[in-house]
Scaffold this active site. Sequence first.
Site, PDB file in Angstrom:
ATOM      1  N   TYR A  11       0.790  -1.226  -0.123  1.00  8.35           N
ATOM      2  CA  TYR A  11      -0.065   0.046  -0.105  1.00  8.35           C
ATOM      3  C   TYR A  11       0.816   1.349  -0.016  1.00  8.35           C
ATOM      4  CZ  TYR A  11      -3.009   3.657   2.097  1.00  8.35           C
ATOM      5  OH  TYR A  11      -3.606   4.592   2.365  1.00  8.35           O
ATOM      6  N   ALA A  75       7.149  -5.312   5.358  1.00 13.59           N
ATOM      7  CA  ALA A  75       6.690  -5.585   6.705  1.00 13.59           C
ATOM      8  C   ALA A  75       5.341  -6.109   6.692  1.00 13.59           C
ATOM      9  CB  ALA A  75       7.002  -4.598   7.600  1.00 13.59           C
ATOM     10  N   THR A 117       6.886   2.974  13.352  1.00 16.85           N
ATOM     11  CA  THR A 117       5.436   3.059  13.773  1.00 16.85           C
ATOM     12  C   THR A 117       4.851   3.751  14.957  1.00 16.85           C
ATOM     13  OG1 THR A 117       3.443   1.861  14.427  1.00 16.85           O
ATOM     14  CG2 THR A 117       5.627   0.718  14.332  1.00 16.85           C
ATOM     15  N   TYR A 141       4.048  -6.401  17.065  1.00 19.51           N
ATOM     16  CA  TYR A 141       4.438  -5.641  15.925  1.00 19.51           C
ATOM     17  C   TYR A 141       5.095  -4.379  16.222  1.00 19.51           C
ATOM     18  CZ  TYR A 141       3.413  -2.048  12.446  1.00 19.51           C
ATOM     19  OH  TYR A 141       3.575  -1.265  11.508  1.00 19.51           O
ATOM     20  N   ASN A 171      -2.024   6.989  11.642  1.00 18.58           N
ATOM     21  CA  ASN A 171      -2.857   6.092  10.916  1.00 18.58           C
ATOM     22  C   ASN A 171      -2.844   6.586   9.205  1.00 18.58           C
ATOM     23  OD1 ASN A 171      -3.594   5.792  13.776  1.00 18.58           O
ATOM     24  ND2 ASN A 171      -5.105   4.410  12.700  1.00 18.58           N
ATOM     25  N   ARG A 222      -7.801   8.566  16.740  1.00 22.57           N
ATOM     26  CA  ARG A 222      -6.588   8.478  15.999  1.00 22.57           C
ATOM     27  C   ARG A 222      -6.199   9.587  15.132  1.00 22.57           C
ATOM     28  NH1 ARG A 222      -6.869   5.233  19.207  1.00 22.57           N
ATOM     29  NH2 ARG A 222      -6.493   3.118  19.322  1.00 22.57           N
TER      30      ARG A 222
HETATM   31  N1  UDP Z   1     -12.081   0.555  14.461  1.00 25.28           N
HETATM   32  C1  UDP Z   1     -13.043   0.001  14.586  1.00 25.28           C
HETATM   33  N2  UDP Z   1     -13.635  -0.807  13.645  1.00 25.28           N
HETATM   34  C2  UDP Z   1     -13.064  -1.572  12.785  1.00 25.28           C
HETATM   35  C3  UDP Z   1     -11.765  -1.278  12.592  1.00 25.28           C
HETATM   36  C4  UDP Z   1     -11.251  -0.393  13.482  1.00 25.28           C
HETATM   37  O1  UDP Z   1     -14.016   0.787  15.396  1.00 25.28           O
HETATM   38  O2  UDP Z   1     -13.468  -2.510  12.292  1.00 25.28           O
HETATM   39  C5  UDP Z   1     -11.031   1.275  15.386  1.00 25.28           C
HETATM   40  C6  UDP Z   1     -10.124   0.858  16.298  1.00 25.28           C
HETATM   41  O3  UDP Z   1     -10.553   0.375  17.202  1.00 25.28           O
HETATM   42  C7  UDP Z   1      -8.998   1.977  16.381  1.00 25.28           C
HETATM   43  C8  UDP Z   1      -9.553   2.731  14.834  1.00 25.28           C
HETATM   44  O4  UDP Z   1     -10.692   2.268  14.327  1.00 25.28           O
HETATM   45  O5  UDP Z   1      -9.658   2.919  17.200  1.00 25.28           O
HETATM   46  C9  UDP Z   1      -8.469   2.649  13.999  1.00 25.28           C
HETATM   47  O6  UDP Z   1      -8.113   1.403  13.930  1.00 25.28           O
HETATM   48  P1  UDP Z   1      -7.222   0.742  12.608  1.00 25.28           P
HETATM   49  O7  UDP Z   1      -7.445  -0.631  12.738  1.00 25.28           O
HETATM   50  O8  UDP Z   1      -7.730   1.288  11.438  1.00 25.28           O
HETATM   51  O9  UDP Z   1      -5.920   1.340  12.961  1.00 25.28           O
HETATM   52  P2  UDP Z   1      -4.862   1.083  14.182  1.00 25.28           P
HETATM   53  O10 UDP Z   1      -5.362   2.277  14.725  1.00 25.28           O
HETATM   54  O11 UDP Z   1      -5.128  -0.074  14.776  1.00 25.28           O
HETATM   55  O12 UDP Z   1      -3.439   1.472  13.717  1.00 25.28           O
END
Ligand code: UDP
Length: 331
Positions: A11, A75, A117, A141, A171, A222
Site C-alpha cells: 500500500y 513488513a 510506527t 508488531y 494512521n 486516531r
Molecule cells: N476500528 C473500529 N472498527 C473497525 C476497525 C477499527 O472501530 O472495524 C477502530 C479501532 O478500534 C481504532 C481505529 O478504528 O480505534 C483505527 O483502527 P485501525 O485498525 O484502522 O488502525 P490502528 O489504530 O489499529 O493502527
Amino acid sequence: MNILITGGAGYIGSHAVKQLHALGHAVVVLDNLVRGHRAAVPTEIPFYELDLAETDRIVELLLRHEVEVVMHFAALTYVGESVQKPLWYYRNNTAGAMSLFEAMERAGVKRCVFSSTAATYGEPDEIPIRETNRQAPINPYGRSKWFVEAILRDIVAADPAFGFVALRYFNVAGAAADGTIGEDHEPETHLVPNVLYAAMGKRENITVFGTDYATPDGTCVRDYVHVDDLVEAHILAMNTLRDGDARFYNLGIGRGYSVKEILDAAKRATGRDIPTKFGARRPGDPARLYACSDAAQRELAWKPRHTSVDEIIDSAWRWHTAHPDGYDASG
Ligand code: UDP
C-alpha cells in the site's frame, strides 16, 4: 537517485514508487508478494520478487542497480496478527531488516529511510506524542519495529558513514489522487477501508470497537495522515540524509478524529448510509493516539497537504469505487 523500495508492491510502498518515479528517480522494487500486488507497480519499473531473507540476491541487486538509498517499507503490519504469530512478525520485520542491512553493508549502501510506527510508543504517557516520549510497545508488531530502530542506531554507532531516518507512522489512509493505486489488503482490518466497504455493500456493516472510552464521544481517537503526504515526508527525509544521521520523526497531522467522526466523514464522502454496529473494545487499543509532528514539519519542511479527514476519505472512496475488487479486477 538510484533507490531500492522494499515492499514497493504494498500500500504505502506503491505510492512511494509512483511519486519517486514521477520525480525522475531510478526506482527498483523488491517485494515477496505475500501481501503486495504485482499490479500496483508499473511494468517499466525493475521488479524483484524476493524475500528480505535472501541476503545474497539483495546484494546482487543493490550492486547491479548501483543503489544509493533504500526505502524499507516491506513488513507485516497487523497488531492482532502479530499477537497470534509473533515469530512470523519477528522473522519478517526484524530478521528481515537485519538481512537487508547486512546486504546493504556488503554492497556499501549507507542510506536508509525506515518505516517505523506509532506502535513503538505503546500506551503513551503524554498526548500529543513527541519523538522523545518513552517507547514501550505493547505488542509484537510494535516491538518488531522498535528492535529495528535500535539496530539502526547500532549500525550508525559502528559506522559513522551510515545514515538513516526512521519515520513513525500514525494512521495512514487515502489513495493516489488519480485513483490508480490504493489500499488493498487481504485480510483488511483497518477502519477507513472497512467503513467504505460497508458503504459499498462489500461488507454487511462496520463494528465500532468500543463506545466507552474517555474521549468526547466515547470512541477511539486516531491521527489520520494521507498516504501521499506520508510518502512526501520520506522523500524529504531522503533528500536530507547525511553521514551519521540517526533521526526519528512522527508522521501524523497532529489532529485526532474519533471513529464516529470517521463514520460521519465517510457518510459525507459517499453520500451513502453506513450500516453500523456498536461492539466491545478491541484488545490493545489505546483511547487516544495523535502525533506532535512539529519536528518533521520544522526539520524536513514537511507540510501535509491533506489536513482534513474528508479529503483523505474522498481519495480512498475514488480508489475503491474505481476498483471495487482491488487489484484483482484491474490485473
Ligand atoms: N476500528 C473500529 N472498527 C473497525 C476497525 C477499527 O472501530 O472495524 C477502530 C479501532 O478500534 C481504532 C481505529 O478504528 O480505534 C483505527 O483502527 P485501525 O485498525 O484502522 O488502525 P490502528 O489504530 O489499529 O493502527
